[in-house]
Structure formats: C-alpha cells, structure tokens
Design a protein around this motif. Structure first.
Motif, PDB file in Angstrom:
ATOM      1  N   GLN A 288     -50.647 -69.128 -13.344  1.00  0.00           N
ATOM      2  CA  GLN A 288     -50.871 -70.159 -14.448  1.00  0.00           C
ATOM      3  C   GLN A 288     -49.846 -70.497 -15.457  1.00  0.00           C
ATOM      4  N   ALA A 289     -48.941 -69.716 -15.385  1.00  0.00           N
ATOM      5  CA  ALA A 289     -47.616 -70.113 -16.445  1.00  0.00           C
ATOM      6  C   ALA A 289     -47.132 -71.272 -15.842  1.00  0.00           C
ATOM      7  N   ALA A 290     -46.876 -71.055 -14.470  1.00  0.00           N
ATOM      8  CA  ALA A 290     -46.335 -72.320 -13.665  1.00  0.00           C
ATOM      9  C   ALA A 290     -47.174 -73.584 -13.425  1.00  0.00           C
ATOM     10  N   GLY A 291     -48.501 -73.341 -14.051  1.00  0.00           N
ATOM     11  CA  GLY A 291     -49.214 -74.633 -14.284  1.00  0.00           C
ATOM     12  C   GLY A 291     -50.110 -74.650 -12.873  1.00  0.00           C
ATOM     13  N   LEU A 292     -50.320 -73.727 -12.078  1.00  0.00           N
ATOM     14  CA  LEU A 292     -51.210 -73.523 -10.949  1.00  0.00           C
ATOM     15  C   LEU A 292     -52.558 -73.368 -11.140  1.00  0.00           C
ATOM     16  N   PRO A 293     -53.445 -74.020 -10.537  1.00  0.00           N
ATOM     17  CA  PRO A 293     -54.915 -73.534 -10.558  1.00  0.00           C
ATOM     18  C   PRO A 293     -54.973 -72.213  -9.735  1.00  0.00           C
ATOM     19  N   ILE A 300     -60.771 -58.848 -10.031  1.00  0.00           N
ATOM     20  CA  ILE A 300     -59.453 -58.879 -11.123  1.00  0.00           C
ATOM     21  C   ILE A 300     -59.946 -58.882 -12.442  1.00  0.00           C
ATOM     22  N   PRO A 301     -59.344 -58.095 -13.607  1.00  0.00           N
ATOM     23  CA  PRO A 301     -59.484 -57.977 -14.903  1.00  0.00           C
ATOM     24  C   PRO A 301     -59.984 -59.222 -15.346  1.00  0.00           C
ATOM     25  N   ALA A 302     -60.790 -59.368 -16.250  1.00  0.00           N
ATOM     26  CA  ALA A 302     -61.138 -60.921 -16.680  1.00  0.00           C
ATOM     27  C   ALA A 302     -59.870 -61.195 -17.668  1.00  0.00           C
ATOM     28  N   GLU A 303     -59.188 -60.312 -18.436  1.00  0.00           N
ATOM     29  CA  GLU A 303     -57.989 -61.006 -19.484  1.00  0.00           C
ATOM     30  C   GLU A 303     -57.087 -61.686 -18.768  1.00  0.00           C
ATOM     31  N   VAL A 304     -57.146 -61.617 -17.181  1.00  0.00           N
ATOM     32  CA  VAL A 304     -56.036 -62.468 -16.645  1.00  0.00           C
ATOM     33  C   VAL A 304     -56.509 -64.143 -16.430  1.00  0.00           C
ATOM     34  N   CYS A 305     -57.803 -64.523 -16.646  1.00  0.00           N
ATOM     35  CA  CYS A 305     -58.146 -65.586 -16.866  1.00  0.00           C
ATOM     36  C   CYS A 305     -57.725 -66.225 -18.233  1.00  0.00           C
ATOM     37  N   LEU A 306     -56.749 -67.109 -18.024  1.00  0.00           N
ATOM     38  CA  LEU A 306     -55.823 -67.949 -19.265  1.00  0.00           C
ATOM     39  C   LEU A 306     -55.947 -69.239 -19.370  1.00  0.00           C
ATOM     40  N   THR A 307     -56.546 -69.878 -18.368  1.00  0.00           N
ATOM     41  CA  THR A 307     -56.791 -71.461 -18.418  1.00  0.00           C
ATOM     42  C   THR A 307     -58.116 -71.729 -17.808  1.00  0.00           C
ATOM     43  N   SER A 308     -58.310 -73.054 -17.881  1.00  0.00           N
ATOM     44  CA  SER A 308     -59.793 -73.710 -17.608  1.00  0.00           C
ATOM     45  C   SER A 308     -59.681 -73.636 -15.639  1.00  0.00           C
ATOM     46  N   ASP A 309     -58.421 -73.663 -15.160  1.00  0.00           N
ATOM     47  CA  ASP A 309     -58.387 -73.694 -13.908  1.00  0.00           C
ATOM     48  C   ASP A 309     -58.454 -72.476 -13.127  1.00  0.00           C
ATOM     49  N   TYR A 310     -58.934 -71.314 -13.690  1.00  0.00           N
ATOM     50  CA  TYR A 310     -58.714 -70.266 -13.226  1.00  0.00           C
ATOM     51  C   TYR A 310     -60.239 -69.943 -12.720  1.00  0.00           C
ATOM     52  N   LYS A 335     -49.366 -81.010 -12.285  1.00  0.00           N
ATOM     53  CA  LYS A 335     -48.740 -79.564 -12.504  1.00  0.00           C
ATOM     54  C   LYS A 335     -47.866 -79.368 -13.682  1.00  0.00           C
ATOM     55  N   SER A 336     -47.924 -78.778 -14.773  1.00  0.00           N
ATOM     56  CA  SER A 336     -46.912 -78.785 -15.524  1.00  0.00           C
ATOM     57  C   SER A 336     -46.850 -77.204 -16.228  1.00  0.00           C
ATOM     58  N   VAL A 337     -45.657 -76.746 -16.519  1.00  0.00           N
ATOM     59  CA  VAL A 337     -45.586 -75.409 -17.139  1.00  0.00           C
ATOM     60  C   VAL A 337     -46.350 -75.182 -18.369  1.00  0.00           C
ATOM     61  N   ASN A 338     -47.092 -73.951 -18.306  1.00  0.00           N
ATOM     62  CA  ASN A 338     -47.841 -73.746 -19.556  1.00  0.00           C
ATOM     63  C   ASN A 338     -47.055 -73.074 -20.673  1.00  0.00           C
ATOM     64  N   ALA A 339     -46.519 -73.644 -21.675  1.00  0.00           N
ATOM     65  CA  ALA A 339     -45.719 -73.343 -22.589  1.00  0.00           C
ATOM     66  C   ALA A 339     -46.397 -72.049 -23.322  1.00  0.00           C
ATOM     67  N   ASP A 340     -47.750 -72.013 -23.794  1.00  0.00           N
ATOM     68  CA  ASP A 340     -48.435 -70.997 -24.426  1.00  0.00           C
ATOM     69  C   ASP A 340     -48.371 -69.780 -23.739  1.00  0.00           C
ATOM     70  N   ILE A 341     -48.519 -69.659 -22.513  1.00  0.00           N
ATOM     71  CA  ILE A 341     -48.402 -68.249 -21.728  1.00  0.00           C
ATOM     72  C   ILE A 341     -47.091 -68.040 -21.698  1.00  0.00           C
ATOM     73  N   CYS A 342     -46.061 -68.687 -21.471  1.00  0.00           N
ATOM     74  CA  CYS A 342     -44.553 -68.368 -21.211  1.00  0.00           C
ATOM     75  C   CYS A 342     -44.085 -67.710 -22.704  1.00  0.00           C
ATOM     76  N   SER A 343     -44.717 -68.055 -23.687  1.00  0.00           N
ATOM     77  CA  SER A 343     -44.454 -67.432 -25.262  1.00  0.00           C
ATOM     78  C   SER A 343     -45.497 -66.500 -25.723  1.00  0.00           C
ATOM     79  N   GLY A 344     -46.321 -66.254 -25.145  1.00  0.00           N
ATOM     80  CA  GLY A 344     -47.777 -65.608 -25.671  1.00  0.00           C
ATOM     81  C   GLY A 344     -47.586 -64.112 -25.245  1.00  0.00           C
ATOM     82  N   ARG A 345     -48.934 -63.765 -25.292  1.00  0.00           N
ATOM     83  CA  ARG A 345     -49.264 -62.138 -25.220  1.00  0.00           C
ATOM     84  C   ARG A 345     -48.270 -61.560 -23.944  1.00  0.00           C
ATOM     85  N   TYR A 346     -48.035 -62.284 -22.923  1.00  0.00           N
ATOM     86  CA  TYR A 346     -47.854 -61.732 -21.641  1.00  0.00           C
ATOM     87  C   TYR A 346     -46.142 -61.906 -21.473  1.00  0.00           C
TER      88      TYR A 346
END
Length: 361
Positions: A288-293, A300-310, A335-346
């Motif tokens: 998801q950080a790399a921009g993939l659906p 899989i634990p629900a907290e892994v869902c970080l985007t609307s394309d999950y 496809k585009s890199v998700n900057a929020d994930i890259c700098s966020g909780r993970y």
C-alpha cells in the motif's frame, strides 16, 4: 564517552523474512546507540549475517529449540557470556523459555515480542503439544517484564490477553520508495508492458499459501502474470504445481530480494496476500505504501487496511478473488507512493521511538 546499552536479540534465523527485515532496518538506524548481540538457533549463516557483522554486531549460533535440553544449555551459556542489559526475544512460544533462562542469568530487562498469530498452529496440536505451548505461555507471562506484540491477534495468541501488552507493529524503512532515480524495468523479470503483474511477497511456506495464487492463474487469461518474491522450503512443491497446471510461462519466482519496495513500486500492478494467518502483515503495508491495490485473506488483521484499495476476501471463495482481480485490472489505476504510510504509524522511525521507550525505561 557514553556507555552503550548491550541488547541481546534472540531469533530463529537471519534470512530474509518479515521479522528479520524489520530488525535489520531497526539496527541500521540505531547501531550507533546500542551494542547489539544476536542468538540464532540455526547453524547456517543467514542472508543478513555479514551485514550485521559489518555494523559491529556479534552473532552466536546455538542448538535448535526442538532439542529443549541442548537449547536451554546453549541459551544459558551464551547469555552468561554476553551479559546483556536487555534480552529481546522474537521466537514465538519459545519466548517463555528465553525469558526464564535470561531471568536465571540475571538479565534485568526481558522483552518478549510476538510477531505472529499461531492460533491455527495451536489448534492443530494434540493434547501434549497444547500443554507444552501453554506452559511456555505461562513462562512468558511470569518472566517477561515487558510483553509486546505486533497486533491484538498476536497478543491473544502468545499471552492469552491484551491487558499489560504493548501493541507495537513492526516498522519499515520506506526510503527506497522515494528514490525515483533507481527505477526497475519490469522486462528484467520477463514481463511486457501489456502484462498485468500480480505479486506476492513472503516465505515459501504453507501458511503464506502461494498454492492458492498459482491455482488461480488457469482461471485468468494470458495477460495475467504472477511474481512471487521470497524463498522457502516449498519451492520445489510449488514448481511441481506450476508444471502440472502448465503455467510456467506465467509464474516468475524472484527468490529473496532486498529490492522488495522497488519491485512493488515499479514492476507490480496488484498485491495478493492469501495467507492463512499473519501476526500483522507488513508485506501488505509495504504494498500500500508503494501505491498498489491489495486483495488479502480475511484472516489478516484489520489494522493492515490503510487505503480504500484494500479488499478482504475469504480464501474459501476463489471465484470472488478472480472477480476482484479482473475488476481492478480493468480500472485505469495511476499508481503513486503513499507518503502518509511512509511517514506514519508503520514507519521505522515510529517503531524505533516505541521500542526505545522500553529500552530506556
């Protein structure tokens, strides 16, 4: 000069895997601040071992926990030799033995870190096996003075409780996603521009369920290709299945790779995650950080869902997986890199802050 705290990590291997990749990212960022030692319960030299040695880490190979007496003896001898300030264990249910032995050795701070959800493994055990696991869980709760887990599911599996457990998901150094000057060409993986590349990242083991993905291919047309990144003991069996289904020209095994993030960003179109269970599922977060659906198993634990394309779909419903794959491939996704994930909780920086709060408490 400030004396560095001596941290002893206990784990099962130093090959490419979720725990190991996270730990290498962690050590890369913090090796100037701490003196790191590693106990590994496999005899062979792992993929990451030389890199860690080059950073100044010391590594000790001991007996497998399958031989409990030899394992305990080797643990005791090595912990006494290292004399660490902190023992940080990452070996699932065996954390209980590590915490007990490190307590006997006089280690003041004993951290157990649970990285997986092995409830299915536990259910499949016989009476004696379940008794042994429950004894180790009891030891973990009694002798670990810091209990951590990557998710609620992992905590419940390894501690039978949430209260008193620090939920600290593994972090990732996402800096490779930012380096656009180092783009990969999908042709080096034998894919054409017109191919729709499905990707899975993980060890080639039963729990990761790559069988499921290979069996999907005959139900999809020829433009769909499957890239599997990782190695493991099921490689030969998976290759047999590939030949039986006559999809050898559509499946590419990339083996273990340090370029996972760039492969996700530059080569793949859709990430598939059919694992029977995961403690967290860092590979899906990386995708998801790399921009993939992402299409993932409902286990899989629900907290892994970080985007609307999950999309979470039960692996018992393969036709629903086929429909969703086709639906996504027919969209004109940019496809585009998700900057929020890259700098966020993970991110690895957040993970380091959480772990260091324990180290320095």
């Amino acid at each position: 000069m400030k004396t560095r705290k001596k941290i002893l990590h206990v784990l099962g291997q130093l090959n490419i895997g979720g725990i190991e990749s996270w730990l290498v990212d962690f050590v890369n960022k913090t090796h100037q601040d701490y003196e790191y030692h590693f106990i590994v319960d496999r005899p062979e030299k792992g993929y990451y071992e030389q890199h860690l040695i080059d950073l100044g880490c010391k590594i000790y190979h001991i007996s497998s926990p399958k031989n409990k007496l030899s394992y305990i003896k080797d643990l005791y001898t090595t912990i006494k030799k290292v004399n660490p300030d902190i023992c940080h264990s990452h070996v699932s249910f065996t954390n209980g033995i590590v915490s007990l032995v490190s307590s006997v050795c006089g280690v003041d701070k004993r951290i157990s870190y649970s990285h997986s959800d092995r409830s299915g493994f536990y259910k499949n055990k016989g009476f004696a096996g379940k008794v042994l696991i429950n004894m180790q869980i009891l030891l973990t709760n009694l002798f670990s003075n810091y209990k951590t887990a990557v998710s609620r599911e992992s905590a419940l599996c390894h501690y039978r409780k949430i209260k008193g457990v620090n939920i600290i998901p593994c972090g990732k150094d996402f800096s490779d996603l930012i380096r656009i000057e180092e783009k990969l060409d999908r042709k080096q993986f034998k894919f054409e521009v017109t191919d729709f590349v499905l990707i899975n990242v993980g060890r080639l083991t039963t729990v990761k369920n790559q069988y499921f993905l290979i069996k999907l291919l005959p139900q999809l047309d020829e433009r769909y290709k499957l890239l599997i990144v990782g190695d493991g003991n099921l490689y030969k069996e998976l290759m047999i299945l590939v030949k039986e289904l006559n999809v050898g020209h559509r499946v590419f095994f990339a083996g273990a790779s340090k370029d996972v993030l760039r492969i996700l960003r530059d080569v793949a179109d859709l990430f598939l995650f059919p694992s029977h269970n995961e403690g967290l599922g860092l590979a899906a977060i990386e995708a998801q950080a790399a921009g993939l659906p992402v299409i993932a198993s409902s286990s899989i634990p629900a907290e892994v869902c970080l985007t609307s394309d999950y999309y979470s779909i039960d692996i018992s419903n393969s036709s629903a997986w086929i429909e969703k794959i086709k639906e996504i491939s027919n969209k004109n996704n940019q496809k585009s890199v998700n900057a929020d994930i890259c700098s966020g909780r993970y991110s690895i920086s957040n993970n380091i802050r959480s772990i260091e709060e324990i180290y320095n408490a």
